[in-house]
Write an enzyme that holds these catalytic residues in place. Structure first.
Site, PDB file in Angstrom:
ATOM      1  NE  ARG A   1     -10.589  -9.956  -3.151  1.00 14.37           N
ATOM      2  CZ  ARG A   1     -10.918  -9.010  -4.021  1.00 14.37           C
ATOM      3  NH1 ARG A   1     -11.188  -9.318  -5.280  1.00 14.37           N
ATOM      4  NH2 ARG A   1     -11.008  -7.755  -3.639  1.00 14.37           N
TER       5      ARG A   1
ATOM      6  CE  LYS B   1      -3.963  -2.045   2.402  1.00 15.71           C
ATOM      7  NZ  LYS B   1      -4.968  -1.935   1.335  1.00 15.71           N
TER       8      LYS B   1
END
Ligand code: BES
Ligand code: MG
Ligand code: ZN
Length: 479
Positions: free
Chosen positions: A333, A259
């Site tokens: 996920r 990030k």
């Protein structure tokens, strides 16, 4: 420190009293002289003043005028908000207990008011050198009511406690709350509530071949955990369990797709889903709700490291599906897919997963609600949505149309884990749906999980979102 709510049937003028009322005529006239009553009437009429505080010798009397609202969801929320608004003033005056008077015989509203106060009174002072200097004085909220029943008060205390625990876990930095520590917290909640907890360690997770969880964990120096917290009372009204699944990413750096900018800030919150589902089961167990409920929390941090997983990797998941990795920052996920696959073994009536899954969900609706999706669970979704209105943890349904699955087609594996640049919250949900064969609800809490600054009855930091929602939903299924 936990704020305790108690029921009382009498009160005297030697105590701190709050009157939340829609009409001045319902305040206890004996506590005010005629001058004060006239003053309130005229200032309300002429200046629309709604809040009045009277300083008595050592105590305070507050009269809070609340707008009449016919719509229940908005009305209850106004009571919560008004309760939250008065709480800082109570603490400023160094008051340790107040009596909230149900002068208009509105049990639900008065409970909501106390709830707003208690939720607002939460503090995370663990890392303050002088916590006592900042500690709120308010510790007991009495409800003076003939209509509120003790059972409701008991439940409210349990829920407020469960929300605080979820907030605590979210607020805890990764240095002190890695996956193992998160599992330890869940174990503690099991012990305190009577729910059964089992924690899988790395070896067990490897033997189960939970490829998604292990892939994300490859970049970590800490082992992953997979926690199971189960409440199975003998008098359960459901034959098949409701299974909750919560994302337990204790820190999300993005992994090799690291990030940038300040997008990593606050990523200790990335286990808020796991904290919420564990806390919900804790609450259900404490309240002895006759429902068989299980929560699964796959946990790891997502970091970069010598052997971290990378884009292009193909991962064999717990259920055998081969997944092409596109971006290591779409890590949630991966572990949720394994937990959803694992949930099949319970033959569940319904599975609800809760996750700080996508920036896309946050951009879509901000922090005012929860993005939800469902497959084969339309009726249950509507029930959950109705509960969401009442507790004001509102859901908005996004579609899981079959067309979105097109975006997950992979050239080299069964599927890839990321869709295109549009509808990211939905393609994430669509990816999760692949691992389900039961009625399924997906809740993306990326928006409301963490408040940048204090807001309503949310302090800055972890919000504990969906704990109240899940508790109400599970409780309502028993009546
Ligand atoms: N944990 C984040 C999602 C998130 C973002 C939660 C902001 C709370 C606030 C998730 O793992 C993530 O990184 N998602 C990426 C996916 C992207 C790389 C496809 C996102 O949504 O930006
Ligand atoms: Mg990520
Ligand atoms: Zn994440």
């Amino acid at each position: 420190m936990q704020t305790i709510i108690r029921l009382t049937d009498n009160y005297s003028d030697s105590e701190n009293i709050i009157f939340p009322v829609t009409d001045l005529k319902h305040v206890n006239k004996e506590l005010f002289d005629t001058g004060e009553l006239e003053y309130m009437k005229s200032f309300l009429r002429d200046h629309k003043q709604k809040n009045f505080s009277f300083n008595r010798l050592g105590t305070w009397l507050h009269v809070l005028l609340i707008e009449r609202e016919s719509e229940k969801s908005a009305r209850l929320e106004t009571y919560r908000e008004t309760g939250a608004k008065i709480t800082p003033a109570v603490n400023e005056h160094k008051i340790d207990s107040v009596i909230v008077v149900d002068a208009e015989d509105k049990p639900e509203e008065i409970l909501a008011f106390a709830e707003g106060m208690a939720l607002k009174n939460y503090q995370f002072l663990k890392y303050k050198s002088k916590p006592d200097d900042e500690l709120n004085t308010l510790s007991t909220i009495y409800i003076g009511s003939k209509k509120v029943v003790q059972e409701e008060v008991d439940r409210l205390n349990i829920v407020v406690d469960a929300v605080s625990r979820a907030r605590n876990m979210v607020n805890e930095p990764v240095a002190t709350l890695n996956a193992v520590a998160l599992a330890g917290e869940i174990e503690k909640m099991g012990k305190e509530s009577g729910a059964l907890v089992e924690v899988f360690n790395r070896k067990k997770i490897e033997s189960l071949k939970m490829g998604g969880l292990l892939a994300v964990n490859r970049g970590s120096v800490d082992p992953p955990t997979f926690s199971i917290i189960e409440w199975k009372p003998e008098n359960a009204v459901n034959k098949k369990p409701v299974v909750l699944v919560g994302k337990g990413v204790v820190y999300d750096t993005g992994g090799m797709n690291i990030k940038t900018g300040n997008f990593m800030n606050d990523m200790k919150m990335d286990m808020a889903g796991g904290a919420a589902v564990a806390s919900a089961v804790y609450a259900v167990a404490k309240a002895k709700v006759p429902m068989h409920v299980i929560a699964l929390v796959p946990a790891t941090d997502n970091r970069t490291h010598g052997n971290a997983y990378v884009s292009g990797d193909v991962i064999t998941m717990y259920d055998g599906t081969r997944v092409e990795v596109i971006n290591t920052d779409a890590e949630g996920r991966m572990l949720l897919a394994d937990a959803l696959g694992y949930a099949k073994k319970y033959d569940p009536e319904l599975v609800i997963d809760v996750a700080t899954l996508t920036g896309s969900a946050m951009r879509a609706i901000g922090n005012y609600g929860v993005v939800g999706m469902q497959s084969n669970a339309g009726k249950e979704f509507n029930r959950l949505k109705q509960c969401g209105e009442e507790v004001y943890e509102r859901l908005v349904e996004f579609p899981l149309w079959k067309e979105y699955a097109e975006e997950l087609k992979s050239d080299i594996a069964d599927i890839k884990h990321l869709g295109g640049s549009n509808a990211g919250a939905i393609t994430a949900g669509k990816f999760l749906e692949h691992f389900t064969d039961y009625p399924f609800i997906h809740l993306d809490i990326a928006g409301p999980a963490f408040m940048e600054k204090a807001y309503k009855y949310y302090p800055a930091g972890g919000s504990g979102i969906v704990v109240r929602l899940l508790f109400k939903y599970l409780l309502d299924k028993t009546v």
